[in-house]
Design a protein around this motif. Structure first.
Motif, short mmCIF file in Angstrom:
data_model
loop_
_atom_site.label_atom_id
_atom_site.label_comp_id
_atom_site.label_asym_id
_atom_site.label_seq_id
_atom_site.Cartn_x
_atom_site.Cartn_y
_atom_site.Cartn_z
N TYR A 1 0.76 -1.18 0.09
CA TYR A 1 -0.23 -0.04 -0.05
C TYR A 1 1.04 1.39 -0.02
O TYR A 1 1.77 1.37 0.96
N ARG A 2 0.67 1.95 -1.17
CA ARG A 2 1.29 3.18 -0.96
C ARG A 2 0.39 4.47 -1.08
O ARG A 2 -0.49 4.46 -1.76
N ASN A 3 0.61 5.43 -0.14
CA ASN A 3 -0.20 6.72 -0.01
C ASN A 3 0.85 7.84 0.10
O ASN A 3 1.38 8.17 1.25
N THR A 4 1.36 8.62 -1.16
CA THR A 4 2.37 9.52 -1.10
C THR A 4 1.84 10.73 -1.50
O THR A 4 0.65 10.85 -2.54
N PRO A 5 2.44 11.99 -1.27
CA PRO A 5 1.99 12.99 -1.83
C PRO A 5 1.98 13.19 -3.65
O PRO A 5 1.09 14.02 -3.93
N THR A 6 2.79 12.51 -3.99
CA THR A 6 2.80 12.35 -5.47
C THR A 6 2.88 11.21 -6.25
O THR A 6 3.22 10.02 -5.33
N PRO A 7 2.61 10.88 -7.23
CA PRO A 7 2.76 9.47 -8.01
C PRO A 7 4.35 9.35 -8.06
O PRO A 7 5.13 10.18 -7.60
N PRO A 8 4.72 8.21 -8.43
CA PRO A 8 6.35 8.07 -8.44
C PRO A 8 7.22 8.84 -9.37
O PRO A 8 6.54 9.03 -10.49
N GLN A 9 8.26 9.20 -9.06
CA GLN A 9 8.96 10.48 -9.89
C GLN A 9 10.23 9.78 -10.27
O GLN A 9 11.17 10.52 -10.76
N ILE B 1 2.77 -2.61 4.27
CA ILE B 1 1.84 -3.66 3.96
C ILE B 1 0.68 -3.42 4.74
O ILE B 1 0.59 -3.31 6.11
N TRP B 2 -0.50 -3.46 3.79
CA TRP B 2 -2.05 -3.46 4.61
C TRP B 2 -2.61 -4.60 4.20
O TRP B 2 -2.22 -5.43 3.58
N TYR B 3 -3.81 -4.81 5.00
CA TYR B 3 -4.66 -5.78 4.72
C TYR B 3 -5.91 -5.65 4.78
O TYR B 3 -6.70 -4.67 5.12
N ALA B 4 -6.91 -6.53 3.91
CA ALA B 4 -8.22 -6.44 3.68
C ALA B 4 -8.88 -7.75 4.14
O ALA B 4 -8.28 -8.83 3.77
N THR B 5 -10.29 -7.68 4.57
CA THR B 5 -10.95 -9.10 4.70
C THR B 5 -12.17 -8.83 3.97
O THR B 5 -12.58 -7.99 3.51
N SER B 6 -12.94 -10.10 3.74
CA SER B 6 -14.05 -10.22 2.86
C SER B 6 -14.70 -11.61 3.00
O SER B 6 -14.22 -12.54 3.63
N THR B 7 -15.99 -11.49 3.02
CA THR B 7 -16.65 -12.75 3.07
C THR B 7 -17.13 -13.39 1.82
O THR B 7 -17.43 -14.60 1.75
N ASP B 8 -16.82 -12.71 0.67
CA ASP B 8 -17.09 -13.32 -0.73
C ASP B 8 -15.91 -13.24 -1.52
O ASP B 8 -16.36 -13.65 -2.74
N GLY B 9 -15.19 -12.21 -1.39
CA GLY B 9 -14.00 -12.01 -2.25
C GLY B 9 -14.10 -11.26 -3.47
O GLY B 9 -13.33 -10.70 -4.06
N PHE B 10 -15.30 -10.56 -3.26
CA PHE B 10 -15.90 -9.52 -4.45
C PHE B 10 -15.80 -8.01 -3.44
O PHE B 10 -15.36 -7.34 -4.04
N TRP C 1 -14.52 -6.02 -0.35
CA TRP C 1 -13.46 -6.08 0.70
C TRP C 1 -13.54 -4.83 1.75
O TRP C 1 -13.90 -3.99 1.20
N ASP C 2 -13.17 -5.34 2.91
CA ASP C 2 -12.90 -4.33 4.00
C ASP C 2 -11.65 -4.14 4.25
O ASP C 2 -11.10 -5.02 4.86
N GLU C 3 -11.20 -2.92 4.13
CA GLU C 3 -9.66 -2.80 4.20
C GLU C 3 -9.32 -2.56 5.85
O GLU C 3 -10.46 -1.78 6.35
N GLN C 4 -8.60 -3.21 6.42
CA GLN C 4 -8.49 -3.30 7.79
C GLN C 4 -7.30 -2.16 8.09
O GLN C 4 -7.13 -1.85 9.37
N GLY C 5 -6.44 -1.93 7.27
CA GLY C 5 -5.43 -0.87 7.77
C GLY C 5 -3.89 -1.78 7.74
O GLY C 5 -3.83 -2.71 7.05
N VAL C 6 -2.96 -0.92 8.35
CA VAL C 6 -1.82 -1.61 8.34
C VAL C 6 -1.56 -2.73 9.03
O VAL C 6 -1.99 -2.92 10.24
N ALA C 7 -0.67 -3.49 8.41
CA ALA C 7 -0.36 -4.99 9.01
C ALA C 7 1.32 -4.53 9.46
O ALA C 7 1.49 -4.77 10.56
N ILE C 8 2.04 -4.27 8.57
CA ILE C 8 3.46 -4.20 8.63
C ILE C 8 3.99 -2.61 8.23
O ILE C 8 3.76 -2.34 6.99
N LYS C 9 4.22 -1.97 9.33
CA LYS C 9 4.75 -0.34 9.14
C LYS C 9 6.38 -0.58 8.50
O LYS C 9 6.89 -1.39 9.10
#
Ligand code: AAL
Length: 424
Positions: free
Chosen positions: A112-120, A139-148, A150-158
């Motif tokens: 997961y990348r959230n940066t002020p600009t796109p890659p330069q 590294i972020w993660y998400a969960t789902s009951t159907d695979g279509f 998804w609920d984003e849960q946030g960061v796993a590894i900072k």
């Protein structure tokens, strides 16, 4: 019993081959020419065959894609639950992990990348401006009951503090369950990607549950190869499975010349998730492919091999997880496939295969707003599913699909030049 019958009986017991079989099987030289029958024989015919027809029977699990458990087409669905800031390139999600199921939910981890600009690019990058799509990422993660949906849960590894492995970026993760604990392996960058290639040894964090909290081991678990070795400059896409009682961790290395990277897949095995990992003496074990995706299949391991190398667009199989053979040739394979692999960690001898997973599309909006999005793919590479639509050997493309693949300006100029040379 006549003496001949007794001898035949003894021969059969000792060799497992019947006298009749023995007598009827002509050697390669004495095989006769025969016209190939109108009905495709189920078994390999016992007369002279071209190399292609020999291969049809010897090299593939079945003589037609429709009957081949390791052949499939791939279908794609746009998933719900992820915001991309109007696709302006500041948010990117890519390189998903294999999908696992825990407590009635599917889990996926990703870059997961959230940066002020796109890659330069590397030259313009700094502490906040990313060089590449996977620079300054978590590294972020998400969960789902159907695979279509998804609920984003946030960061796993900072990103850890400097100078710990991964301080610049943690990316391209994959999950292992081993003895009731969970391990996320990932690429740990210590400088912006692109400065000296894409150098990022494999690090690991562990947790008691897929929801974390994750404890970083803070050490490199799979180092680059020594000078002159094929994986000297990079270990990418760590991908663990459990096989033969051990952890089988596959990975990719980019080698050769910068800008013309050759990509192949290697294997490192371990008895302990924190290592030591032993690289296989026959590495590389797959000559092609990009992001590494494999799954237990029957008594061996199958691999999705796409994008790079002589054997791209193939599905391969190795009974021993090491000596891979092409099992089928396909098309439109998922980029960075992250299949749902129910038996990834059960050390099965009867792998059931896969029917869906997550993947990514990169650079979806052009270079200026470069970012990637997650998608879902479906397929039938499963022993428990028989979906004739997925086994259809031909993908139906419209003329528009073909015309999207336009000649480049450079190619048009070349053709124009050739044409005018012919006219003069
Ligand atoms: C991907 C993966 C690895 C590389 C980069 C991010 O395609 O192979 O993860 O380092 O690109």
């Amino acid at each position: 019993m006549t003496t001949k019958n007794i001898l035949c009986f003894l021969f059969l017991v000792l060799t497992g081959v019947s006298c009749a079989d023995k007598i009827q099987t002509p050697s390669e030289e004495t095989k006769k020419n025969e016209v190939f029958p109108q009905k495709l024989p189920d078994q390999k015919p016992n007369f002279k065959l071209s190399r292609a027809i020999e291969r049809l029977y010897d090299a593939y699990p079945a003589n037609q894609p429709q009957k081949n458990e390791l052949f499939s087409q791939f279908k794609y669905t746009d998933v719900k639950g992820f915001d991309y800031n109007n696709h302006d390139g500041t948010i990117s999600r890519r390189d998903p992990s294999k999908v696992i199921r825990y407590d009635d939910k599917y889990y996926v981890w990703y870059t997961y990348r959230n940066t002020p600009t796109p890659p330069q690019g590397a030259a313009k990058s700094n502490d906040t401006i990313p060089s590449s799509d996977w620079d300054l990422a978590e590294i972020w993660y998400a969960t789902s009951t159907d695979g279509f949906n998804w609920d984003e849960q946030g960061v796993a590894i900072k990103r850890p503090e400097k100078p710990i492995v991964g301080w610049r970026s943690v990316t391209t993760t994959d999950i292992l369950e081993w003895k009731g604990k969970y391990y996320l392996y990932y690429q740990g960058f210590m400088e912006a990607s692109g400065k000296r290639g894409d150098d990022c040894p494999v690090a690991v964090s562990y947790a008691d549950s897929p929801d974390g909290p994750w404890t970083p081991y803070n050490k490199i678990v799979i180092p680059n190869g020594d000078e002159g070795e094929w994986d000297q400059f990079s270990i990418h896409d760590p991908y663990p499975l459990v096989h033969n009682g051990k952890i089988y961790l596959y990975y990719k290395s980019d080698f050769g010349e910068p800008g013309h990277w050759i990509r192949m897949q290697g294997l490192a095995t371990a008895d302990n998730p924190l290592g030591p990992f032993t690289k296989h003496p026959l590495n590389p074990v797959i000559s092609s492919g990009h992001e590494t995706s494999l799954f237990p299949f029957e008594d061996g391991i199958a691999a999705l091999v796409y994008k790079d190398g002589n054997e791209h667009n193939t599905i391969q199989f190795a009974k021993d997880g090491v000596n891979f053979e092409i099992a089928s040739i396909t098309e439109m394979m998922p980029y960075a496939a992250a299949p749902f692999v129910p038996d990834a960690f059960t050390d099965t001898k009867d792998g059931r295969g896969i029917t869906w997973g997550m993947a990514h599309f990169i650079g979806v909006n052009g270079w200026d707003t470069f970012h990637s999005i997650l998608t879902r793919f479906d397929c039938d590479l499963s022993k428990d599913l028989n979906d004739p639509e997925m086994k259809e050997p031909r993908v139906k493309y419209t003329p528009e699909d073909y015309f999207k693949r336009r000649l480049s300006k450079k190619q048009l100029e070349r053709i124009e030049k050739q044409n005018s040379a012919l006219q003069n």
